[in-house]
Design a protein around this motif. Structure first.
Motif, PDB file in Angstrom:
ATOM      1  N   VAL A  27      20.220 107.507  93.310  1.00 29.47           N
ATOM      2  CA  VAL A  27      20.181 108.245  94.573  1.00 29.47           C
ATOM      3  C   VAL A  27      19.720 109.684  94.330  1.00 29.47           C
ATOM      4  O   VAL A  27      18.916 110.239  95.103  1.00 29.47           O
ATOM      5  N   CYS A  28      20.185 110.278  93.236  1.00 26.69           N
ATOM      6  CA  CYS A  28      19.789 111.659  92.916  1.00 26.69           C
ATOM      7  C   CYS A  28      18.300 111.747  92.624  1.00 26.69           C
ATOM      8  O   CYS A  28      17.613 112.705  93.034  1.00 26.69           O
ATOM      9  N   ASP A  29      17.804 110.736  91.896  1.00 26.48           N
ATOM     10  CA  ASP A  29      16.362 110.697  91.622  1.00 26.48           C
ATOM     11  C   ASP A  29      15.575 110.619  92.919  1.00 26.48           C
ATOM     12  O   ASP A  29      14.564 111.310  93.100  1.00 26.48           O
ATOM     13  N   ARG A  30      16.047 109.765  93.802  1.00 26.08           N
ATOM     14  CA  ARG A  30      15.338 109.595  95.066  1.00 26.08           C
ATOM     15  C   ARG A  30      15.393 110.876  95.895  1.00 26.08           C
ATOM     16  O   ARG A  30      14.411 111.259  96.549  1.00 26.08           O
ATOM     17  N   MET A  31      16.531 111.540  95.874  1.00 22.63           N
ATOM     18  CA  MET A  31      16.662 112.797  96.620  1.00 22.63           C
ATOM     19  C   MET A  31      15.672 113.838  96.127  1.00 22.63           C
ATOM     20  O   MET A  31      15.063 114.577  96.925  1.00 22.63           O
ATOM     21  N   ALA A  32      15.504 113.885  94.810  1.00 23.51           N
ATOM     22  CA  ALA A  32      14.567 114.864  94.251  1.00 23.51           C
ATOM     23  C   ALA A  32      13.157 114.608  94.762  1.00 23.51           C
ATOM     24  O   ALA A  32      12.413 115.539  95.106  1.00 23.51           O
ATOM     25  N   ALA A  33      12.792 113.305  94.830  1.00 20.73           N
ATOM     26  CA  ALA A  33      11.456 112.952  95.304  1.00 20.73           C
ATOM     27  C   ALA A  33      11.280 113.300  96.784  1.00 20.73           C
ATOM     28  O   ALA A  33      10.240 113.827  97.200  1.00 20.73           O
ATOM     29  N   VAL A  34      12.298 113.008  97.568  1.00 19.98           N
ATOM     30  CA  VAL A  34      12.211 113.274  99.003  1.00 19.98           C
ATOM     31  C   VAL A  34      12.174 114.769  99.281  1.00 19.98           C
ATOM     32  O   VAL A  34      11.465 115.236 100.183  1.00 19.98           O
ATOM     33  N   GLU A  35      12.937 115.524  98.515  1.00 23.34           N
ATOM     34  CA  GLU A  35      12.950 116.975  98.701  1.00 23.34           C
ATOM     35  C   GLU A  35      11.557 117.581  98.496  1.00 23.34           C
ATOM     36  O   GLU A  35      11.169 118.544  99.165  1.00 23.34           O
ATOM     37  N   LYS A  36      10.797 116.990  97.566  1.00 25.96           N
ATOM     38  CA  LYS A  36       9.427 117.461  97.356  1.00 25.96           C
ATOM     39  C   LYS A  36       8.597 117.249  98.607  1.00 25.96           C
ATOM     40  O   LYS A  36       7.796 118.101  98.994  1.00 25.96           O
TER      41      LYS A  36
END
Length: 923
Positions: A910-919
């Motif tokens: 989930v944290c990995d995905r959040m980082a991608a979405v934040e970009k």
């Protein structure tokens, strides 16, 4: 006349509930017979008063009894639910007296006993059957041919026999003792018939001057009007304050009468002044003190609660009017030292609420010490079990503290005491039949005792007198002892205790194995329903609006043993919605079982599908044969095996819950099975097969639909009997049996769990697909994408679950409206712009070029992250707790460690995905 081939389009219980009940009753569905080939199961209905009408307490009590009776009947027991009604002595007499006043302008004494009783019986015939008719609306499956009345000829014979036997053993006596007296009803009451309530009251402190001069003693009392009956002042022997006063006299204020100061262990030196006035005729504790010291017991209050001649100038005043005037006079004379407001327990008549007056009176009593001991032992040894067991403490406390039971009442409508007095020589004769002459002097001038028996004296015999006792009838030998008594916690000591000691004394056996104790139905605010609050709810009105099934289901799943429940309309509507869901699903199934002419289409044989026999355990009574995996099972698809497995699991769970009286859990599991698993999943999955071209597969789908539906109707029938029976009549008929020639569901067979009907591999595959489908639906909802919008999906499997995930592909495409699924080996194959979800064993990614709201996705992931962080913290805390590690089984600890690994991995993703979405958001 057109014969309906399917259920009506709209669920309307008014159109079939009365018809179904009439069909059952005329078809003998409720009858219980002495059958040596069956085990008996017996419940006796706590008899409702003939004065009453069905209220929500009855609805709860009787629904629980009916659920248990229908369950056992389906299990193959000869199940007897024996109905009846109670004469309700005080309540009925009050109503008849009121009617005589209104219609004839007379009192009962003007008519005389014989004429009054004629009118009472006429009233009973006119109104007495009202409540039992109302019980039928609720769906009570009682054996109405065995209906009893507490004053019918058989019960009257049993009461007289019981009285005589106790009298002959010296357990019944007549004596002058302190009793509870209701001035309004004009009768004595047992301790159990007095309802105690804490009320704001007053303590008055009065000075009793020393006879020889001096200050004397100050005494506190909450009932100054009883001072005219004071016979002594008691102090504790160890109370140093009064050691010089013991043996001397004090003066009763204003009256001038000298009374002694005595030493007795009853006064508590820590309470009040430590001195207590002793009024043996008007207080039970004072009476005991008086008995120990040989004191007189003069009464100063009449039976109508007015003051007698002992009160001097206050004679004729009402007790409370006297109190007010008497206190004023004492204050004016300087005897009142102070007043103190206090909460005081006040005893009221359980019928009319009038404050009871302790009075000395000649009454009939049952000696309780020897009767109580066996009743205590059967509970302590486990021969009698309370559900829940905490109520055993109340039962035992009442028996261990019990006093002799005052059983005589000054009424006319009830069993008359079978005691006769010779008017010539005064001889007392106690016999079951009226003697024709005096046994001592031969005189025929004999008069029966005017008093009648406490209502609970006859009710105490209910479990066995209703089956023919004292005669040794076949019904008594077969159906007694009964199995379970269902009752509210408010009458444990009123009724349960008396039934137990009476049964042990007369039959040598406990009257029932279990006492299932339920709470009260309260209003939505938690208040007790009452006329004064105007918050009562009429079950008949609820049935008219929602149907009996909805009311029954709401009551059953809303109550847990021993606890109160709140009546809420939304729960009732939820129950009706459930019935509507079942109705519509059943209508769909029936429609797909028939051709255009309404004839049933061919179906596969379930026994062949399950390898000749394993399905027979569910509802046919046949012994399952566990064979090898054969061709029949190969025709079953994963969804078929899944629903069969889920029904089998529910059968096991519900049966065990029912046996443990966890009726709410059983009902909830039936709800989940029908709504969540059968309707929401299996029917939706199987629709495509029913509409397809593969005729052999259609036969399989129809067979599984019917098998699952029939088993679910059996499981639900005890809770919602009307709708289940109505649906049953439209399904393919089963072979008639000797016990059930009409093929009624009510007399069918309860399903039996069978290990052959569990399919763990197929269930795992389908449940993985369901988890993925739910995740995709959630993604759609969060992205505000229409369900009709077609999407593609990428799924990355882990933990070796690739094949399990792939096996669910066809379900995912159909039920999640996915056009194309890519089963990727890693996230490198997944596009960058996606919405995602994580399930155990897989990650789901939905390309979001046309549906994505990245801000919403980040918000969703933030919530998921917070949730997973909470789980990680919770598990870490548990594993870091030395108390847990030292006490928990190794298996439990390993399970928690596995959870920790799982949650940490999910959180990382989930944290990995959040980082991608934040970009994307920051672009």
């Amino acid at each position: 006349m057109t014969i309906e081939k399917n259920l009506a389009k709209t669920y309307d219980p008014k159109k079939f509930e009365d018809r179904i009940y009439d069909m059952w009753e005329k078809g003998g569905a409720f009858k219980a017979h002495v059958d040596p080939d069956k085990k008996p199961f017996t419940i006796v209905m706590p008899p409702p008063n003939i004065t009453g009408q069905l209220h929500m307490g009855h609805a709860l009590d009787q629904t629980l009894q009916d659920v248990l009776t229908r369950f056992k009947r389906l299990q193959g027991y000869s199940a007897l639910w024996l109905p009846g009604s109670d004469h309700a002595s005080i309540a009925t007499e009050v109503k008849v007296v009121d009617r005589i006043r209104e219609t004839e302008g007379k009192e009962k004494e003007d008519l005389g006993r014989e004429e009054f009783l004629k009118r009472a019986w006429a009233w009973k015939e006119e109104f007495g059957g009202k409540i039992t008719k109302q019980c039928r609306k609720l769906g009570d499956s009682c054996d109405w041919e065995k209906e009893r009345f507490t004053m019918d000829e058989g019960c009257n014979k049993a009461v007289n026999h019981f009285f005589v036997k106790l009298y002959e053993k010296g357990l019944i006596y007549r004596g002058n003792r302190l009793i509870n007296w209701c001035p309004d009803c004009g009768t004595s009451l047992s301790d159990a018939e007095v309802e105690h309530e804490d009320k704001n009251g007053m303590y008055w402190y009065f000075r009793y001057p020393a006879a020889e001069g001096g200050d004397g003693i100050i005494v506190a009392t909450s009932r100054p009007e009883t001072m005219f009956g004071d016979i002594a002042i008691a102090v504790h022997p160890s109370d140093e304050r009064y050691k010089d006063m013991v043996g001397k006299n004090v003066v009763l204020p204003l009256v001038g009468k000298e009374i002694p100061v005595i030493a007795d262990p009853y006064p508590d030196p820590e309470k009040g002044t430590g001195a207590v006035k002793i009024t043996p005729a008007h207080d039970p504790n004072d009476f005991e003190v008086g008995q120990r010291h040989g004191l007189d017991a003069p009464s100063c209050i009449n039976l109508d609660a007015t003051m007698n001649e002992l009160a001097g100038k206050y004679e004729g005043m009402d007790r409370y009017e006297c109190r007010k005037t008497w206190v004023k006079d004492l204050e004016d004379a300087g005897y009142l030292v102070k007043t103190e407001e206090k909460v005081i327990p006040v005893g009221g008549c359980y019928r009319c609420g009038t404050v009871v007056e302790p009075m000395l009176s000649d009454q009939w009593f049952v000696k309780m010490e020897d009767l109580a001991k066996p009743a205590i032992q059967v509970a302590k040894k486990g021969n009698l079990e309370h559900v829940p067991d905490r109520f055993e403490k109340i039962y035992l406390h009442w028996l261990e503290e019990i006093r002799d039971w005052c059983i005589s009442r000054q009424l006319w409508w009830v069993h008359r005491i079978p005691a006769y007095y010779c008017q010539q020589c005064g001889e007392l004769m106690v016999s079951e039949e009226a003697p024709s002459k005096c046994a001592k002097c031969g005189s025929t001038n004999i008069k029966q005792d005017e008093d009648v028996l406490d209502t609970w004296f006859s009710s105490a015999l209910w479990p066995f007198s209703t089956l023919g006792w004292p005669e040794e009838t076949e019904e008594l030998k077969y159906f007694y002892p009964t199995d379970v008594l269902v009752t509210g916690y408010d009458i444990i000591f009123f009724w349960v205790v008396r039934m137990v000691f009476s049964a042990l004394e007369m039959t040598g056996e406990v009257p029932f194995k279990y006492v299932y104790v339920h709470g009260l139905v309260r209003d939505a605010q938690g208040r007790k329903m009452s006329k004064s609050l105007g918050n009562g709810i009429d079950p008949l009105e609820i049935i008219d609006q929602y149907g009996a099934d909805a009311l029954r289901f709401m009551l059953t799943i809303g109550i847990t043993p021993g606890n109160d429940m709140r009546f809420k309309t939304d729960k009732l509507e939820s129950a009706r919605n459930f019935a509507n869901k079942l109705w519509n699903a059943s209508r769909f199934v029936i429609m797909n079982l028939q051709d255009e002419d309404g004839s049933f289409l061919p179906m596969a044989d379930m026994e062949s599908l399950l390898d000749a026999g394993s399905a027979g355990a569910q509802g046919t009574g046949k012994t399952p044969s566990v064979g090898a995996q054969g061709a029949g099972k190969e025709r079953l698809k994963d969804e078929d095996k899944w629903i069969i497995s889920r029904v089998n699991d529910a059968v096991k769970y519900i049966t065990q819950a029912m046996e443990k009286f966890d009726l709410a859990l059983a009902g909830q599991r039936a709800y989940d099975l029908i709504w969540n698993e059968y309707c929401d999943w299996y029917i939706e999955i199987v629709k495509g097969r029913l509409y397809g071209d593969n005729e052999e597969d259609k036969k399989v789908a129809r067979a599984v639909l019917v098998k699952a539906l029939k088993d679910m109707l059996r499981l639900l029938h005890p809770f919602m009997p009307y709708i289940t029976e109505e649906i049953w009549t439209y399904l393919p008929k089963e072979n008639p049996t000797k016990d059930n020639p009409q093929g009624f569901l009510i007399k069918g067979n309860w399903p039996v769990a069978d290990e052959v009907l569990t399919f763990p591999e197929e269930a795992e595959r389908l449940e993985m697909a369901m988890a993925v489908i739910r995740s995709i639906r959630n993604i759609r909802a969060e992205a505000d994408a229409a369900p009709s919008k077609k999407l593609s999906a990428y799924i990355v499997s882990k933990d070796g679950k690739e094949e399990i995930v792939k096996a669910g592909g066809r379900y995912i495409k159909k039920l999640a409206n996915i056009t194309d699924i890519t089963f990727a080996k890693s996230k490198e194959e997944v596009p960058e712009e996606v919405m995602s979800a994580v399930v155990d064993g897989a990650e789901i990614f939905i390309p979001t070029d046309d549906i994505m709201d990245y801000g919403a996705e980040l918000e969703r992931l933030t919530k998921e992250k917070k949730k997973l962080e909470g789980e990680v913290k919770r598990v870490a805390g548990k594993l870091g707790n030395q108390g847990f590690i030292s006490k928990a089984p190794e298996k439990v600890i390993e399970e928690e460690k596995a959870k920790q690994v799982k949650y940490e991995e999910m959180l990382a993703k989930v944290c990995d995905r959040m980082a991608a979405v934040e970009k994307k958001v920051n672009k």
